[in-house]
Design an enzyme around this catalytic site. Sequence first.
Site, short mmCIF file in Angstrom:
data_model
loop_
_atom_site.label_atom_id
_atom_site.label_comp_id
_atom_site.label_asym_id
_atom_site.label_seq_id
_atom_site.Cartn_x
_atom_site.Cartn_y
_atom_site.Cartn_z
N TYR A 233 0.89 -1.16 0.00
CA TYR A 233 0.00 0.00 0.00
C TYR A 233 0.93 1.21 0.00
CZ TYR A 233 -4.30 -2.52 1.36
OH TYR A 233 -5.39 -3.35 1.41
N ASP A 261 -6.57 -0.60 -5.96
CA ASP A 261 -8.04 -0.53 -6.03
C ASP A 261 -8.68 0.10 -4.81
OD1 ASP A 261 -7.72 -2.48 -4.11
OD2 ASP A 261 -8.52 -4.12 -5.31
N HIS A 348 -11.07 -5.96 -4.42
CA HIS A 348 -10.73 -5.96 -2.99
C HIS A 348 -11.70 -6.81 -2.18
CE1 HIS A 348 -7.53 -3.92 -0.77
NE2 HIS A 348 -8.30 -4.03 0.31
#
Length: 468
Positions: A233, A261, A348
């Site tokens: 991330y 996403d 996700h």
Amino acid sequence: MATIDGTELAKHNNRQSCWLAVHGEVWDATNFLDQHPGGANLILKLAGKDASDEYDLFHSPELVEETLGSKARKGTVDISTIPKMDKKSESGVKTGQSQPLSSMISVNDFELAAEKTMTPTAWAYISSGADDEISMRENANAYRKIFLRGRVLRKVARVDCSTNILGYHSALPIYTSPVGLAKLVHPSGECAIATAAGKEDCIQVVNTISSMPIEDIMDARVSKNQVVFWQLYADKDLEKSKTFVRRVEKAGVAAIWLTVDSPVVGNRERDERSKSVVDEMEKVVETTQSVGIAKASTGFINADLDWEMIDWLRKTTKLPIVIKGIQSVEDAVSAFHHKVDGIVLSNHGGRSQDTAQPPLLTLLEIDQYAPDILGKHMQVFVDGGIRRGTDIIKALALGATAVGIGRPVLYSMSGGYGEHGVRRMVQILRNELQTNMAFIGASNVGEIERGMINTRSLERMLVGSVKL
């Protein structure tokens, strides 16, 4: 180092002076309050108290010093001298007897068992999807819209399920998806997944927000040759991401999977309703709203990325790069043109934007409108809704290299199963995959081809046209 009495610690319980104890050491978190990804309230709730139990649910032991710096350490404390508080925190597992592992005969069995053994907070965080959870349900339902067209009179006495993922051998065309905060369901956290993946000869993808340090996860492997990938991330401060990439490179991970996403956190209503992370009745906390675990743990994510992030990542690492979170054929083609090593078709797990289309439908989109990119220098992975060996076959028949298993990993760890639960879950999928490969007439994954599936029902959901 100074010895601090518990009554002195208890005085530092506000925004102007916020101390807390973690495993017998006192830390001054005052200057970090507004930098905490989950907001200051999560720390203020524990100000002047022993925060060890709450800390351990989400963080690795050494993170406190890495984050606050050694100068923030005020001294040691005898926890018996700290005034007692009404503890409402939960461990990841309820008390009670778990079912024997031998009684788990399908992946879905683990989910049913997990709901009974996880705490309400852990269950809400792990099982929830965004809004009305339509995407979460449709991820799995999409597989039911494809039928198998088996071929007979083929030699299938021996079925080989092994494959190649980013140049590395895997006994199965599956990997464990980058699930976070695994200590919520088992004290061994991501280390249990590492050991299980190694013993079943498949690959683990580790999450940025893992509850165990990457070094411990790598140490939990069954051999130094065991392959682990790492999911990134991107931080709002890219220098922090660069430092973390250097760290995981040194630890020995074999690829970087960049998640794209979830620039913001989805509205996971069940997680938000649990509100067990912050107790609104704590009057010392200056807050007007409680938050769920998802928002509390992902506030650092950079929402200002574009395709130039690929170039930045290439300058930062020489490891293979995979883009996780592709949801359209257009972006799949863009990723191909940016020459990444792989893409993950994912919404996700239905946890970000509700009514986002199922990943399997995105794979069918690629098969329909850009089939030339399948199998050409860029591997395609599918993540979300996989619960059966037949699901794996359908994804592979449409051109996927492998599929990710997410929630079932955490479900299979709960109830004290840990490593053994994950292994049992993988073994169930292995058996189903072998059996159904034999039924369709494929003795190895390379023989699974497009003609073995009927996608007519799912094709009705395809977008009418695309501009590439």
